[in-house]
Design an enzyme around this catalytic site. Sequence first.
Site, PDB file in Angstrom:
ATOM      1  N   ARG A 177       8.402   2.807   5.012  1.00  0.00           N
ATOM      2  CA  ARG A 177       7.314   3.121   4.082  1.00  0.00           C
ATOM      3  C   ARG A 177       5.956   2.928   4.749  1.00  0.00           C
ATOM      4  O   ARG A 177       4.989   3.621   4.419  1.00  0.00           O
ATOM      5  CB  ARG A 177       7.443   2.266   2.825  1.00  0.00           C
ATOM      6  CG  ARG A 177       8.565   2.731   1.896  1.00  0.00           C
ATOM      7  CD  ARG A 177       8.829   1.749   0.769  1.00  0.00           C
ATOM      8  NE  ARG A 177       7.663   1.458  -0.024  1.00  0.00           N
ATOM      9  CZ  ARG A 177       7.184   2.227  -0.994  1.00  0.00           C
ATOM     10  NH1 ARG A 177       7.784   3.384  -1.272  1.00  0.00           N
ATOM     11  NH2 ARG A 177       6.131   1.868  -1.694  1.00  0.00           N
ATOM     12  N   CYS A 231       3.692  -1.159 -12.711  1.00  0.00           N
ATOM     13  CA  CYS A 231       4.092  -0.001 -13.512  1.00  0.00           C
ATOM     14  C   CYS A 231       5.277  -0.411 -14.388  1.00  0.00           C
ATOM     15  O   CYS A 231       6.287   0.286 -14.453  1.00  0.00           O
ATOM     16  CB  CYS A 231       4.424   1.198 -12.633  1.00  0.00           C
ATOM     17  SG  CYS A 231       5.664   0.897 -11.362  1.00  0.00           S
ATOM     18  N   ASP A 279      -0.879  -3.898  -5.982  1.00  0.00           N
ATOM     19  CA  ASP A 279      -0.034  -3.056  -6.835  1.00  0.00           C
ATOM     20  C   ASP A 279       1.387  -3.536  -6.599  1.00  0.00           C
ATOM     21  O   ASP A 279       2.094  -3.038  -5.719  1.00  0.00           O
ATOM     22  CB  ASP A 279      -0.212  -1.589  -6.471  1.00  0.00           C
ATOM     23  CG  ASP A 279       0.556  -0.670  -7.393  1.00  0.00           C
ATOM     24  OD1 ASP A 279       0.560  -0.926  -8.614  1.00  0.00           O
ATOM     25  OD2 ASP A 279       1.171   0.293  -6.902  1.00  0.00           O
ATOM     26  N   ALA A 333       0.769  -1.242   0.000  1.00  0.00           N
ATOM     27  CA  ALA A 333       0.000   0.000   0.000  1.00  0.00           C
ATOM     28  C   ALA A 333       0.801   1.292   0.000  1.00  0.00           C
ATOM     29  O   ALA A 333       0.256   2.340  -0.366  1.00  0.00           O
ATOM     30  CB  ALA A 333      -0.950   0.006   1.198  1.00  0.00           C
ATOM     31  N   ALA A 334       2.051   1.308   0.458  1.00  0.00           N
ATOM     32  CA  ALA A 334       2.787   2.578   0.552  1.00  0.00           C
ATOM     33  C   ALA A 334       3.027   3.168  -0.839  1.00  0.00           C
ATOM     34  O   ALA A 334       3.182   2.420  -1.809  1.00  0.00           O
ATOM     35  CB  ALA A 334       4.116   2.352   1.262  1.00  0.00           C
ATOM     36  N   PRO A 335       3.015   4.506  -0.930  1.00  0.00           N
ATOM     37  CA  PRO A 335       2.893   5.482   0.154  1.00  0.00           C
ATOM     38  C   PRO A 335       1.464   5.829   0.561  1.00  0.00           C
ATOM     39  O   PRO A 335       1.273   6.597   1.492  1.00  0.00           O
ATOM     40  CB  PRO A 335       3.584   6.713  -0.427  1.00  0.00           C
ATOM     41  CG  PRO A 335       3.340   6.612  -1.893  1.00  0.00           C
ATOM     42  CD  PRO A 335       3.386   5.140  -2.214  1.00  0.00           C
ATOM     43  N   GLY A 336       0.451   5.300  -0.129  1.00  0.00           N
ATOM     44  CA  GLY A 336      -0.916   5.505   0.322  1.00  0.00           C
ATOM     45  C   GLY A 336      -1.882   6.033  -0.721  1.00  0.00           C
ATOM     46  O   GLY A 336      -3.046   6.263  -0.412  1.00  0.00           O
TER      47      GLY A 336
END
Length: 474
Positions: free
Chosen positions: A153, A246, A193, A125-128
Site C-alpha cells: 500500500r 469510516c 485516518d 496515508a494509503a492509498p493517497g
Amino acid sequence: MADLPVRFKERMKALLGEGYEAFEASYDKERVQGLRLNSLKTADGIREDWEEEGAHALARLVEGQAGLCLEKIPWVKEGFYYGSGRPGKHPYHEAGLYYIQEPSAMAVAEIAAPRPGERVLDLCAAPGGKSSHLASLAGDQCLLISNEIHPQRARILSRNVERMGIRNAAVLNETPDRLAEHFPGFFDCIVVDAPCSGEGMFRKEPIALEEWSEENVALCARRQDEILDAAVEMLAPGGRIIYSTCTFAPDEDEGTLSRLLERFPELELAELPDYPGFVPARADWYTPAAPGIEKAARLFPHHLQGEGHFAAKLVRRGEEGVRSSAPVQPARRGGKQPDLSTWEEFCSQTLTAPLTGRLVLNGDTLSLLPDTLPELGGLRVIRAGLTLGQLKKGRFEPDHTLAMALHPCDVRQTLDLSADDPRTLAYLKGEAISGSPELSGYVLVTVDGFPMGWGKASRGTVKNHYPKGLRRLG
C-alpha cells in the site's frame, strides 16, 4: 439491500431509535461517486487564462472533455459528485487533474486545513486521497510526510503522490512507534485516518461486510489507541490532530476519543466547520464520554450524500509554533562530490528556470529535497522529495516524477495533445508518436496543457518515455 450483520443491526437500532428506519433504507440507494480536483495543476501560471478562476475552470474542462456531469460537494472546495462515467479511464486521470475519492472522506483534509510553513503528517496515508488533498490545499508551502505501514500500500501511495505532482512530500513505510521515536514534538498537524471496522463502507465495499465482527471492532479500538498515543508524542504544542474513521461503532469513535482525552489531558476537542448534513457525536453512546464530545461529527448516509464517517479535531494546549527540531537531510552523501554536469546540461537545455531545494544523490538517482525535510536515516523511505532522474554515463535521464511536478511554462519544449487526439492514447500505451520536426531532445508531453510525461524528439518522431509500469494494455 445489503445483508447487514444481525448484531450490527441490533446495535444501530438501539442507538438510532426512530432514525434507524431511514438509516437502513439508505442501503437501498445507489452510492454516490466523487472526484476532487487537483489545484496543484492550476497553480503558478500553468494556465495563465485560469489565474482568477483556477479550479472552477478546471471543473468545466473536465465536464466537457471527460463527459461528466459534476455537482458540487458542499463540504469540500474542490470536490464534486460525478454520477455516471468512468473518469479513471480518461487521460486527465493519468495527468493528475483529479483524484477519485469517496465524498465523505474528503472532509478530513478540509478540517485539517494545512497552512504554508507547517509540518504535516498523514500517519495512515494509503492509498493517497487525503495526502494529495492536503498537498493541494497547502500547495508546495508545507512539509508533508505521508506514511503507510503496509509495504504494498505504501508503494501505491507513492505512485499517487507522483501522479498528483506533489513536490514537498516524503513517503515512508514505518510503524507509528518508530516515527514517534524519530519525530518527537515535531508536527503542527497530524491526520490519523485510523484503520477501523469499516461499518461506514458496507454499501461501498462488500468485503467490509464479510470481515465484520464484534471482535474486530474491539481489536480496531485497541489499535486506534496505540496509533493515537504515537501521534500525540509527535504533536507540537499548539498543534492539531484530525482523527477520522469510516465506522459507526461508538467504541472506535466517541470511545477512542474519550479514552485518548483521559490519557492526555493536555488535548482538547475543537469545533468543526458547520458543514451541511454533519451531526454532532453522541455523549450518550459511550460511557464515560469525554466532555465536549459533541464537537466531533458523525456523517450518516441518510443525512447526506456520502458513506458513513466520523471526524474530530483535537488541539494540544501550548504555544503554537513551539516545536522540536530535527537534523536536516544532508544535501549530498559521501566524501567525493558527484559530477552533476549532465544534470546541469539537462537543466540548461530543457528547463526555463532553476528548481529550488537541496540536491541529493543516492547511487545514480538524483533527487530534490524540500529545504525543511529532516534527516530520515534509519527509516524505511519509499520516496523523498522530488525524484529528478538518473545520472547515466555521459547523460542525464529525467524521471517521470519530475515531469508530473512541472508546468508547461517550466520547460522549453512541449508537445501538447488534445484528449481525443489518437496520439494521446498511443502515448499512454508506450508507443512512439509523431511531433513537430522542429522539436529535438526532451519534450514534455501534455494533454490539453497538463503534463503526462517525457518524450524524446528527433526528426518529427517522439520516442516514448512513459513508464512501462503505467502503460495501458488496451
